[in-house]
Scaffold this motif. Structure first.
Motif, mmCIF file in Angstrom:
data_model
loop_
_atom_site.group_PDB
_atom_site.id
_atom_site.type_symbol
_atom_site.label_atom_id
_atom_site.label_comp_id
_atom_site.label_asym_id
_atom_site.label_seq_id
_atom_site.Cartn_x
_atom_site.Cartn_y
_atom_site.Cartn_z
ATOM 1 N N ALA A 35 0.825 -1.220 0.000
ATOM 2 C CA ALA A 35 0.000 0.000 0.000
ATOM 3 C C ALA A 35 0.854 1.262 0.000
ATOM 4 O O ALA A 35 0.455 2.274 -0.571
ATOM 5 C CB ALA A 35 -0.944 0.000 1.202
ATOM 6 N N GLU A 36 2.013 1.221 0.630
ATOM 7 C CA GLU A 36 2.894 2.396 0.625
ATOM 8 C C GLU A 36 3.333 2.736 -0.790
ATOM 9 O O GLU A 36 3.358 3.904 -1.170
ATOM 10 C CB GLU A 36 4.121 2.155 1.506
ATOM 11 N N LYS A 37 3.669 1.721 -1.578
ATOM 12 C CA LYS A 37 4.038 1.952 -2.980
ATOM 13 C C LYS A 37 2.842 2.504 -3.752
ATOM 14 O O LYS A 37 2.980 3.398 -4.571
ATOM 15 C CB LYS A 37 4.520 0.662 -3.640
ATOM 16 N N TRP A 38 1.671 1.929 -3.498
ATOM 17 C CA TRP A 38 0.440 2.347 -4.181
ATOM 18 C C TRP A 38 0.164 3.830 -3.923
ATOM 19 O O TRP A 38 -0.151 4.570 -4.836
ATOM 20 C CB TRP A 38 -0.706 1.475 -3.689
ATOM 21 N N GLN A 39 0.281 4.253 -2.656
ATOM 22 C CA GLN A 39 -0.012 5.635 -2.293
ATOM 23 C C GLN A 39 1.084 6.601 -2.740
ATOM 24 O O GLN A 39 0.813 7.765 -3.021
ATOM 25 C CB GLN A 39 -0.224 5.737 -0.782
ATOM 26 N N ALA A 40 2.315 6.124 -2.815
ATOM 27 C CA ALA A 40 3.445 6.999 -3.166
ATOM 28 C C ALA A 40 3.546 7.248 -4.667
ATOM 29 O O ALA A 40 4.235 8.174 -5.086
ATOM 30 C CB ALA A 40 4.753 6.393 -2.661
ATOM 31 N N GLN A 41 2.883 6.431 -5.465
ATOM 32 C CA GLN A 41 2.997 6.542 -6.918
ATOM 33 C C GLN A 41 1.619 6.804 -7.527
ATOM 34 O O GLN A 41 0.925 5.870 -7.915
ATOM 35 C CB GLN A 41 3.578 5.257 -7.516
ATOM 36 N N PRO A 42 1.205 8.057 -7.640
ATOM 37 C CA PRO A 42 -0.096 8.337 -8.252
ATOM 38 C C PRO A 42 -0.175 7.721 -9.649
ATOM 39 O O PRO A 42 0.758 7.820 -10.437
ATOM 40 C CB PRO A 42 -0.141 9.864 -8.322
ATOM 41 N N GLY A 43 -1.264 7.050 -9.914
ATOM 42 C CA GLY A 43 -1.448 6.413 -11.214
ATOM 43 C C GLY A 43 -0.745 5.069 -11.338
ATOM 44 O O GLY A 43 -0.713 4.486 -12.418
ATOM 45 N N ALA A 44 -0.195 4.560 -10.243
ATOM 46 C CA ALA A 44 0.500 3.273 -10.280
ATOM 47 C C ALA A 44 -0.490 2.153 -10.592
ATOM 48 O O ALA A 44 -1.662 2.223 -10.240
ATOM 49 C CB ALA A 44 1.187 3.005 -8.948
ATOM 50 N N THR A 45 -0.012 1.127 -11.254
ATOM 51 C CA THR A 45 -0.839 -0.050 -11.523
ATOM 52 C C THR A 45 -0.668 -1.046 -10.391
ATOM 53 O O THR A 45 0.326 -1.003 -9.655
ATOM 54 C CB THR A 45 -0.421 -0.730 -12.841
ATOM 55 N N GLU A 46 -1.631 -1.945 -10.262
ATOM 56 C CA GLU A 46 -1.506 -2.992 -9.256
ATOM 57 C C GLU A 46 -0.238 -3.805 -9.494
ATOM 58 O O GLU A 46 0.466 -4.176 -8.555
ATOM 59 C CB GLU A 46 -2.724 -3.922 -9.256
ATOM 60 N N GLU A 47 0.047 -4.086 -10.771
ATOM 61 C CA GLU A 47 1.220 -4.900 -11.093
ATOM 62 C C GLU A 47 2.504 -4.280 -10.567
ATOM 63 O O GLU A 47 3.400 -4.981 -10.115
ATOM 64 C CB GLU A 47 1.334 -5.114 -12.612
ATOM 65 N N SER A 48 2.609 -2.953 -10.620
ATOM 66 C CA SER A 48 3.837 -2.301 -10.172
ATOM 67 C C SER A 48 3.965 -2.290 -8.649
ATOM 68 O O SER A 48 5.040 -2.013 -8.128
ATOM 69 C CB SER A 48 3.910 -0.869 -10.712
ATOM 70 N N CYS A 49 2.881 -2.616 -7.934
ATOM 71 C CA CYS A 49 2.890 -2.633 -6.465
ATOM 72 C C CYS A 49 2.839 -4.046 -5.906
ATOM 73 O O CYS A 49 2.827 -4.226 -4.690
ATOM 74 C CB CYS A 49 1.713 -1.815 -5.934
#
Length: 104
Positions: free
Chosen positions: A41-55
């Motif tokens: 979730a930290e990666k998800w919140q830190a990267q606006p527009g991030a995909t699930e795959e990238s997290c």
């Protein structure tokens, strides 16, 4: 799963993309397995527009060892991304898996 360390720790071998898709289909369709993908979730919140795959950082798997007794099984946890280890993600994923299975 390109990491030699992860391959060694999980007794896995590299798969082709088609082999990976076939494995994922079997995991989704087999009645004796259940898989949750672990996202950070930290990666998800830190990267606006991030995909699930990238997290994606790992997975938790449940193997039912006796289809006649759904209380018997084995849980396997892998947090593959080193930077996501030690944050409690594996514990949280296992608790979510147990909660999900007992609600069925």
């Amino acid at each position: 799963m390109k990491s030699e360390e992860l391959q060694r720790l999980t007794a896995s071998e590299p798969l082709t993309l088609e082999q990976e898709y076939a494995m994922q289909r079997s995991w989704r369709e087999d009645a004796d397995k259940c898989t949750f993908i672990v996202l950070d979730a930290e990666k998800w919140q830190a990267q606006p527009g991030a995909t699930e795959e990238s997290c994606m950082v790992g997975d938790v798997n449940l193997f039912l060892t006796d289809l006649e007794d759904p209380t018997l099984g084995e849980i396997e946890v892998m947090i593959a991304e080193p930077s996501s280890r030690g944050k409690g993600l594996g514990t949280e994923a296992v608790l979510a898996m147990l909660s999900y299975e007992t609600s069925l």
